[in-house]
Design an enzyme around this catalytic site. Sequence first.
Site, PDB file in Angstrom:
ATOM      1  N   ARG A 240       0.703  -1.065  -0.032  1.00  0.00           N
ATOM      2  CA  ARG A 240      -0.251  -0.037  -0.361  1.00  0.00           C
ATOM      3  C   ARG A 240       0.427   1.682  -0.307  1.00  0.00           C
ATOM      4  NH1 ARG A 240      -2.697  -3.301  -1.253  1.00  0.00           N
ATOM      5  NH2 ARG A 240      -5.171  -3.383  -0.717  1.00  0.00           N
ATOM      6  N   ASP A 263       3.734  -0.381  -7.409  1.00  0.00           N
ATOM      7  CA  ASP A 263       2.750  -0.671  -7.490  1.00  0.00           C
ATOM      8  C   ASP A 263       1.727  -0.193  -7.212  1.00  0.00           C
ATOM      9  OD1 ASP A 263       0.883  -2.438  -8.968  1.00  0.00           O
ATOM     10  OD2 ASP A 263       0.433  -3.689  -7.309  1.00  0.00           O
ATOM     11  N   GLU A 268      -4.720   7.150  -6.228  1.00  0.00           N
ATOM     12  CA  GLU A 268      -4.974   5.404  -7.397  1.00  0.00           C
ATOM     13  C   GLU A 268      -6.122   6.344  -7.978  1.00  0.00           C
ATOM     14  OE1 GLU A 268      -4.392   2.106  -6.180  1.00  0.00           O
ATOM     15  OE2 GLU A 268      -2.279   2.397  -4.869  1.00  0.00           O
ATOM     16  N   HIS A 287      -1.194  -1.152  -9.747  1.00  0.00           N
ATOM     17  CA  HIS A 287      -1.627  -1.785  -8.767  1.00  0.00           C
ATOM     18  C   HIS A 287      -2.211  -2.775  -9.415  1.00  0.00           C
ATOM     19  CE1 HIS A 287      -3.304  -1.523  -4.718  1.00  0.00           C
ATOM     20  NE2 HIS A 287      -3.201  -2.880  -5.036  1.00  0.00           N
ATOM     21  N   GLY A 289      -1.275  -5.942  -8.268  1.00  0.00           N
ATOM     22  CA  GLY A 289      -0.218  -7.109  -7.482  1.00  0.00           C
ATOM     23  C   GLY A 289      -1.363  -8.454  -7.142  1.00  0.00           C
TER      24      GLY A 289
END
Length: 330
Positions: A240, A263, A268, A287, A289
């Site tokens: 995060r 990431d 975001e 992002h 992941g």
Amino acid sequence: MSRPAVAILDDYQNNAFDLTDWSNIRSSADITVFSQPWKSEDDLVEQLQPFTIISLMRERTALPARVLDRLPNLKLISMTGGRTSTLDLDACTRRGVWVSYTGSSPSHAAAELALGLMFACARALPQAHANMRGGQWQEGLPMGMQLEGRRLGVVGLGKLGTYVARVGLALGMDVVAWSQNLTADAAREKGVRRVEKHELFADADVVSVHLTLSDRTRHVIDRVALSAMKKGAIFINTSRGPLVDEAALIDVLKAGQIMAGLDVYDIEPLPEDHPLRMLPNVILAPHLGYVVSNALAHFLQESAQNILTFLEGGVPPLKNPDVLNPSTAR
């Protein structure tokens, strides 16, 4: 009587219908998919006001109390996963909105991405790819780092951190770990050595972050820790963004002290003019992941089942079971 309206949020890759069968829900409700990030909070509210049910993909869309209070028709939020820091559960309970949840994904995809970013940083793979696409060869590429024999510092030795640590050991790396609750015995059981936070950041050639975001861990990776990293070290974060003091990270990167593979971010999607987009020593992912087919299918299938249970008059697993007590809702 109008049919319930279901909103599937943040389906960025347009695969919600490919990964899950929504036909049972379609028979009794209308479904709308939103695939683009919201332009603003007002845009979000305006578009979601008609909906009775929201299928919420992890923490992509934030739903604080001030947003929930402007969604008068909302009855159910079907959350994917079991944790969220961007949904106000108390506000949901106060408004009588049920919040269902799914099991966590069995996937190690986020840990695999962390390893991919580690390799990409160590060998400057995006720059090498750009050279080849541009008709060049090795011009301007930084010297690569061999990972064997280097020190890997894992911040957070839970499921994903342990996975990364195991791979590091298999590569012949010296693996150390730290977190606020990690003991020396617990680290030793997983084949690594516990060190203090400053030692990890000062001595590691690669630091990979695998913590859960909470009030206790927000900005746990601060300016002191980042400034202690050795020149040429690699910093990886697939957990995060707010775990890290982003302003401090940008300063350390601008100084050319380290490389980073990221990431996750404070905001975001990452704004187009964000400083991280401009730095040559950062490899960025949007992002990704947990974004693999089996993990998303797991989340969406359980989310759809929770919605169906609700539509059929049942009670799905609830994050806020107090909502069933009329005295807790307004």
